[in-house]
Each structure stands twice: as structure tokens, then as C-alpha cells.
Motif scaffolding. Structure first.
Motif, PDB file in Angstrom:
ATOM      1  N   ARG A 173       0.290  -1.267  -1.307  1.00  0.00           N
ATOM      2  CA  ARG A 173      -0.068  -2.735  -1.281  1.00  0.00           C
ATOM      3  C   ARG A 173      -1.594  -3.311  -2.148  1.00  0.00           C
ATOM      4  O   ARG A 173      -2.419  -2.138  -2.484  1.00  0.00           O
ATOM      5  CB  ARG A 173      -0.456  -3.019  -0.030  1.00  0.00           C
ATOM      6  CG  ARG A 173      -1.700  -3.464   0.544  1.00  0.00           C
ATOM      7  CD  ARG A 173      -1.411  -3.420   2.417  1.00  0.00           C
ATOM      8  NE  ARG A 173      -0.665  -2.610   2.506  1.00  0.00           N
ATOM      9  CZ  ARG A 173      -0.425  -2.648   4.008  1.00  0.00           C
ATOM     10  NH1 ARG A 173      -0.511  -4.548   4.811  1.00  0.00           N
ATOM     11  NH2 ARG A 173       0.800  -2.581   4.550  1.00  0.00           N
ATOM     12  N   LYS A 180      -2.678   5.066  13.009  1.00  0.00           N
ATOM     13  CA  LYS A 180      -2.991   3.671  12.928  1.00  0.00           C
ATOM     14  C   LYS A 180      -3.674   3.428  14.328  1.00  0.00           C
ATOM     15  O   LYS A 180      -3.972   4.102  15.056  1.00  0.00           O
ATOM     16  CB  LYS A 180      -1.337   2.706  12.996  1.00  0.00           C
ATOM     17  CG  LYS A 180      -0.789   3.323  11.648  1.00  0.00           C
ATOM     18  CD  LYS A 180      -1.503   2.525  10.700  1.00  0.00           C
ATOM     19  CE  LYS A 180      -1.160   2.369   9.078  1.00  0.00           C
ATOM     20  NZ  LYS A 180      -1.349   2.456   7.832  1.00  0.00           N
ATOM     21  N   GLN A 227      -6.385   0.602   2.231  1.00  0.00           N
ATOM     22  CA  GLN A 227      -7.371   0.473   2.411  1.00  0.00           C
ATOM     23  C   GLN A 227      -8.500   1.334   2.354  1.00  0.00           C
ATOM     24  O   GLN A 227      -9.901   1.051   2.188  1.00  0.00           O
ATOM     25  CB  GLN A 227      -7.254   0.717   4.214  1.00  0.00           C
ATOM     26  CG  GLN A 227      -6.474  -0.017   5.053  1.00  0.00           C
ATOM     27  CD  GLN A 227      -6.990  -0.026   6.435  1.00  0.00           C
ATOM     28  OE1 GLN A 227      -7.332   1.467   7.158  1.00  0.00           O
ATOM     29  NE2 GLN A 227      -6.268  -0.434   7.334  1.00  0.00           N
ATOM     30  N   LYS A 269      -2.352 -10.703   6.988  1.00  0.00           N
ATOM     31  CA  LYS A 269      -3.778 -10.142   7.449  1.00  0.00           C
ATOM     32  C   LYS A 269      -4.533  -9.207   6.324  1.00  0.00           C
ATOM     33  O   LYS A 269      -5.706  -9.960   6.468  1.00  0.00           O
ATOM     34  CB  LYS A 269      -3.538  -9.215   8.364  1.00  0.00           C
ATOM     35  CG  LYS A 269      -4.607  -8.543   9.403  1.00  0.00           C
ATOM     36  CD  LYS A 269      -4.459  -8.028  10.706  1.00  0.00           C
ATOM     37  CE  LYS A 269      -3.052  -7.553  10.615  1.00  0.00           C
ATOM     38  NZ  LYS A 269      -3.379  -5.442  10.737  1.00  0.00           N
ATOM     39  N   ALA A 276      -1.924   7.949   0.773  1.00  0.00           N
ATOM     40  CA  ALA A 276      -1.234   6.787   0.336  1.00  0.00           C
ATOM     41  C   ALA A 276      -1.769   5.993   0.801  1.00  0.00           C
ATOM     42  O   ALA A 276      -2.165   5.605   1.988  1.00  0.00           O
ATOM     43  CB  ALA A 276       0.204   6.378  -0.117  1.00  0.00           C
ATOM     44  N   SER A 277      -3.258   5.129   0.695  1.00  0.00           N
ATOM     45  CA  SER A 277      -3.583   4.471   1.639  1.00  0.00           C
ATOM     46  C   SER A 277      -4.434   2.999   0.662  1.00  0.00           C
ATOM     47  O   SER A 277      -5.101   2.797  -0.278  1.00  0.00           O
ATOM     48  CB  SER A 277      -4.856   4.896   2.700  1.00  0.00           C
ATOM     49  OG  SER A 277      -5.586   4.016   2.998  1.00  0.00           O
ATOM     50  N   ARG A 336     -12.245   9.063   5.573  1.00  0.00           N
ATOM     51  CA  ARG A 336     -11.319   8.929   4.624  1.00  0.00           C
ATOM     52  C   ARG A 336     -11.689   7.923   3.717  1.00  0.00           C
ATOM     53  O   ARG A 336     -11.494   7.551   2.544  1.00  0.00           O
ATOM     54  CB  ARG A 336      -9.760   8.419   5.049  1.00  0.00           C
ATOM     55  CG  ARG A 336      -9.674   7.857   6.248  1.00  0.00           C
ATOM     56  CD  ARG A 336      -8.327   7.026   6.259  1.00  0.00           C
ATOM     57  NE  ARG A 336      -7.789   7.682   6.611  1.00  0.00           N
ATOM     58  CZ  ARG A 336      -6.472   7.770   6.854  1.00  0.00           C
ATOM     59  NH1 ARG A 336      -5.601   6.929   6.429  1.00  0.00           N
ATOM     60  NH2 ARG A 336      -5.841   9.072   7.016  1.00  0.00           N
TER      61      ARG A 336
HETATM   62  C1  S3P Z   1      -3.611  -2.430   5.138  1.00  0.00           C
HETATM   63  C2  S3P Z   1      -3.192  -1.174   4.513  1.00  0.00           C
HETATM   64  C3  S3P Z   1      -2.754  -0.356   5.621  1.00  0.00           C
HETATM   65  C4  S3P Z   1      -1.837  -0.703   6.692  1.00  0.00           C
HETATM   66  C5  S3P Z   1      -3.000  -2.013   7.099  1.00  0.00           C
HETATM   67  C6  S3P Z   1      -3.761  -3.465   5.787  1.00  0.00           C
HETATM   68  C7  S3P Z   1      -4.712  -3.017   3.803  1.00  0.00           C
HETATM   69  O1  S3P Z   1      -3.855   1.210   6.159  1.00  0.00           O
HETATM   70  O2  S3P Z   1      -1.373   0.038   8.183  1.00  0.00           O
HETATM   71  O3  S3P Z   1      -2.483  -3.151   8.181  1.00  0.00           O
HETATM   72  O4  S3P Z   1      -5.032  -4.365   4.281  1.00  0.00           O
HETATM   73  O5  S3P Z   1      -5.071  -2.752   3.272  1.00  0.00           O
HETATM   74  P1  S3P Z   1      -3.832   2.330   5.353  1.00  0.00           P
HETATM   75  O6  S3P Z   1      -4.244   1.717   3.922  1.00  0.00           O
HETATM   76  O7  S3P Z   1      -4.773   2.760   6.523  1.00  0.00           O
HETATM   77  O8  S3P Z   1      -2.095   2.654   4.911  1.00  0.00           O
END
Ligand code: S3P
Length: 443
Positions: free
Chosen positions: A201, A353, A176, A28, A173-174, A133
Motif C-alpha cells: 500500500r 497480524k 509498515q 485506518k 512485503a510490508s 523488522r
Molecule cells: C498497514 C500495513 C499492513 C496491514 C495493516 C496496515 C499500514 O501491515 O496489515 O493493517 O497501514 O501500513 P504490514 O505492513 O505488516 O503488512
């Protein structure tokens, strides 16, 4: 599209051993990014393995509204004819991101440094989630933001005509937040810098580099620092989206908890910034083999072979939370079937979330006879190896809560219900038939 259909209750009951191959959908996070970067590039980006869940379809629609041409050619096979960095046009209508936090946050970043105006909205779940944020850092670039009380959607953004570069330390830590800032930084002269305390990520960084941006990441005494040079000419790419480790977690969990099961899950991303659940499962004693490791679409992938095995409770350290942030609901299900206590630390972000996932899991597990304790940022599950079941869980428009309780029922003494299976469409449209093909009994 907002999720507005009638709720679809569903039940899940004890089943025999699961077997076969689970072809889980495309990742995703990577699917959203492929569409957005395709739209911000010059030329035609070809995407294979795109997740065709509602969240991603909403992002595809948004990219069209900003002027890109997005075309579906067959299952998972899409092209995006981009408008280039700074090429977005003001959309005619409101941008409805449905249930998707990733969609709305990344797109708000992507438009913040182009002089256009756009209004964003979403479903009841997304409208409750914090957006400051992302709007706080993008305002620093010079964008003007109007939000509903509490910084919530609907939000209107007037993109900056003369954006200035920003250095920003993320407060939580995000990925997004990080990604929104990097996407905003694309149309800014000079260097945009994001500093995060824990690495999150890194799909945006990998894909930006793949599309030709000058981006580097380094771990310093100050934290994880990502530096992007603004105003690159992004060039269209071919993107092969690997299968989503967060979606794979559901059939994997099912095979681990149903005695006698053995399944294969091919082509799953093993990106280390997404791997925390699998590290944890191995510590619990799970029988998972990672076969045929290789690289696909700039991401490490492997085929998973998963067999049922007795599991034991473990303590998950807070530093691991970012690398498995979406997997705690299903881990709490697996922990219910383990022997002993599983403690999940550093999970406060779960409260913001698609639902408050600590609360949703704790209430649903307790109703089904599992002992759970929670604090502001931790959840503890006391596993006994068996689950009484017999209750319906409330899913709060949250796909991962819905799928977690469907898995919980597969080895429970009494059937487990959910009030609404509809949200599963956001990330895993094929979940029910795929699980039934493996041998699950859903009703
Ligand atoms: C995501 C980051 C995560 C995750 C989300 C997808 C992304 O959120 O929970 O399902 O694709 O960058 P956060 O950045 O708010 O932790």
C-alpha cells in the motif's frame, strides 16, 4: 489505551435480506499517516473523515506526547499543529500504542532520527508481534534500540543525533516496514531508499508527496524502489480521509452471502494497492458495481453497489496477497458460502497480524462446520454454499477475526458466537449498529 475491559461475547444469527447504505469509517492506514505527517509538518493540518477507532486515537495521543497539538473539532474533524521534521520532543511517559502494529511501527520510524528517547508499549496482542523488522532498519540510521527478548515490546529508542541515509531491501512485503523507514528518512541528510519485492500500500508515498516531500517510486528489475530526499520542509495540508476498503469488506461480504440483499457503500478507497479483495470477489462471480469513480484526498474512490449472487471458489495468487492482506479472514467467510474450493496463497504474514489469522480462522470455521486446510503460507476453504454454524469462535484480541465471525453467522443454519466483540473498537467502532441498520441480527 490497551484493551483491558471484560470480554464481551456476542452472537450473530440468520437474517433477512440486507438493504440500505453502509457509511463505513475512514481509512485506518491513511488516518494514522495523516496524524503523523501533520505532526511532522510546519503549520496546521486539517483532517476530515478521520477514523476514530482506538488504534488511531492512540496515535493521536502519541503525537501529543511528542509535542504536536492534536484537537478534535467534531466527528472525524481534527487539526494537528505540527512541530516540523526533527521537531519531536522526548515524551514524559511511556507511549502506549494499544493494539496497533501500524501505530507503533510508523511512530518508531518517525522518532528514530531525532535525538530524543522514547519507550513504546502495547496490549497483549501487540506485545507478541515481531518488531525487529522495523527496529533493524532504523538502527541502520544510527538509532539505539533496547527491546524485550525476541525483539518484542516494550522497546526503547534513542534517536540518532547524526543519522546517516539508508538503502534497505524489505525482507517481507510490508507497508509498515517501508513507511517506518521513509518516516525515519525524513530527518536524514541525503537519500533514503526502500526496495520491496512486491509493491505494498502506497499511502505514505502519496501523502509524503502531498505534504511537499521529494519522493519517487519506480519499478525496476531489482524490485519496487522508493527514493526519498531527506530534510524537506513538510507543509501542513488538508487531508480528506476516504472510507476504508478493509472495513467496507464486512458489509460487502454480508450482502454477498445473505440472499436477496442489496446495499450501497459510498466513498470507498479504490487504491490499486488495496484492491485485491474486490478483484477476487469479481472473479468469484460477485455482483459489485463501482459507481461514480472520482479522486478524494489524493486517493481514487467509488461508491459500491453490492447485490447477493451465487459465488464460486477461486485460487488467489500469491502476488495478490499484499493488496488484500487484511481481507483474508473475511474472504475465508465468503469462501465458506461459495460453491467449491478457494485457495489463498502467499499468506504467511497473516500469522503475525493482531493474531495468527490463519489459525484463528481455521479453528473458528472448523468449529462451525466448514472444512479448512492450512499450510505455513496458504489456507484452503471448501465451500458448499451453506454453513452449519452453532459454535463460538475465539477472537484473540483481533478485530478482523471478531467481525468476520459476526458476518459468518448472518446466513448460518445455527447462530455463530464470538468470545469478545471489544477489539472491534480498534478499527470500526460503529460496526454493530451499522450492520443492524442494514438488517443484521446480532445478540
Ligand atoms: C498497514 C500495513 C499492513 C496491514 C495493516 C496496515 C499500514 O501491515 O496489515 O493493517 O497501514 O501500513 P504490514 O505492513 O505488516 O503488512
Amino acid at each position: 489505551m490497551s484493551h483491558s475491559a471484560e470480554p464481551r461475547p456476542m452472537t450473530s444469527g440468520k437474517c433477512g435480506p440486507l438493504s440500505g447504505e453502509a457509511q463505513v469509517p475512514g481509512d485506518k492506514s491513511i488516518s494514522h499517516r495523516a496524524l503523523i505527517l501533520g505532526a511532522m509538518s510546519v503549520g496546521q493540518t486539517r483532517i476530515t473523515g478521520l477514523l476514530e477507532g482506538q488504534d488511531v486515537l492512540d496515535t493521536a495521543k502519541a503525537m501529543e506526547a511528542f509535542g504536536a497539538t492534536v484537537t478534535r473539532h467534531g466527528p472525524g474533524s481534527w487539526t494537528v499543529d505540527g512541530v516540523g521534521v526533527g521537531g519531536f520532543a522526548s515524551p514524559e511517559g511511556v507511549i502506549d500504542c494499544g493494539n496497533s502494529g501500524t501505530g507503533v511501527r510508523l511512530i518508531m520510524g518517525a522518532v528514530a532520527t531525532t535525538p530524543i528517547t522514547a519507550t513504546f508499549t502495547g496490549d497483549a496482542s501487540l506485545s507478541r508481534r515481531p518488531m525487529a523488522r522495523v527496529t533493524d532498519p532504523i538502527a541502520e540510521f544510527g538509532a539505539r534500540i533496547t527491546a524485550r527478548e525476541g525483539g518484542r515490546l516494550p522497546i526503547t529508542i534513542e534517536g540518532a543525533a547524526d543519522p546517516v541515509p539508508v538503502t534497505y531491501r524489505t525482507p517481507v512485503a510490508s507497508a509498515q516496514i517501508k513507511s517506518a523507514i521513509l518516516l525515519a528518512g525524513l530527518n536524514v541528510p541525503g537519500e533514503t531508499v526502500v526496495i520491496e519485492s512486491e509493491p505494498t500500500r502506497d499511502h505514505s508515498e502519496r501523502m509524503l508527496a502531498g505534504f511537499g516531500a521529494d519522493i519517487r517510486a519506480e519499478t525496476t528489475a531489482d524490485g519496487h524502489v522508493i527514493t526519498l530526499q531527506g530534510r524537506p520542509e513538510l507543509r501542513a495540508q488538508n487531508v480528506a480521509v476516504p472510507r476504508d476498503p478493509s472495513s467496507a469488506a464486512f458489509p460487502v461480504a454480508a450482502a454477498l452471502i445473505v440472499p436477496g440483499s442489496e446495499i450501497r457503500v459510498p466513498g470507498v478507497s479504490r487504491n490499486p494497492t488495496r484492491d485485491g479483495l474486490y478483484v477476487t470477489l469479481l472473479e468469484m462471480g460477485a455482483d459489485i458495481t463501482f459507481e461514480n469513480p472520482r479522486e478524494e484526498g489524493g486517493e481514487p474512490v467509488a461508491d459500491l453497489l453490492v447485490r447477493h449472487a451465487p459465488l464460486k471458489g477461486v485460487t488467489v495468487p500469491a502476488e495478490r496477497a499484499a493488496s488484500m492482506i487484511d481481507e483474508f479472514p473475511i474472504l475465508s467467510v465468503i469462501a465458506s458460502y461459495a460453491q467449491g474450493t478457494t485457495v489463498m496463497n502467499g499468506v504467511a504474514e497473516l500469522r503475525v497480524k493482531e493474531s495468527d489469522r490463519i489459525d484463528a480462522m481455521a479453528r473458528g470455521l472448523e468449529a462451525n462446520g466448514v472444512k479448512v486446510e492450512e499450510t505455513k503460507d496458504s489456507m484452503t476453504v471448501h465451500g458448499t454454499g451453506s454453513v452449519p454454524g452453532g459454535a463460538q469462535a475465539v477472537t484473540h484480541l483481533d478485530h478482523r477475526i471478531a467481525m468476520s465471525f459476526m458476518v459468518l453467522g448472518l446466513n448460518a443454519e445455527n447462530a455463530v458466537g464470538i468470545d469478545d466483540a471489544g477489539p472491534i473498537m480498534t478499527s470500526f467502532p460503529d460496526f454493530v449498529p451499522l450492520m443492524e441498520r442494514l438488517g443484521a441480527s446480532f445478540g
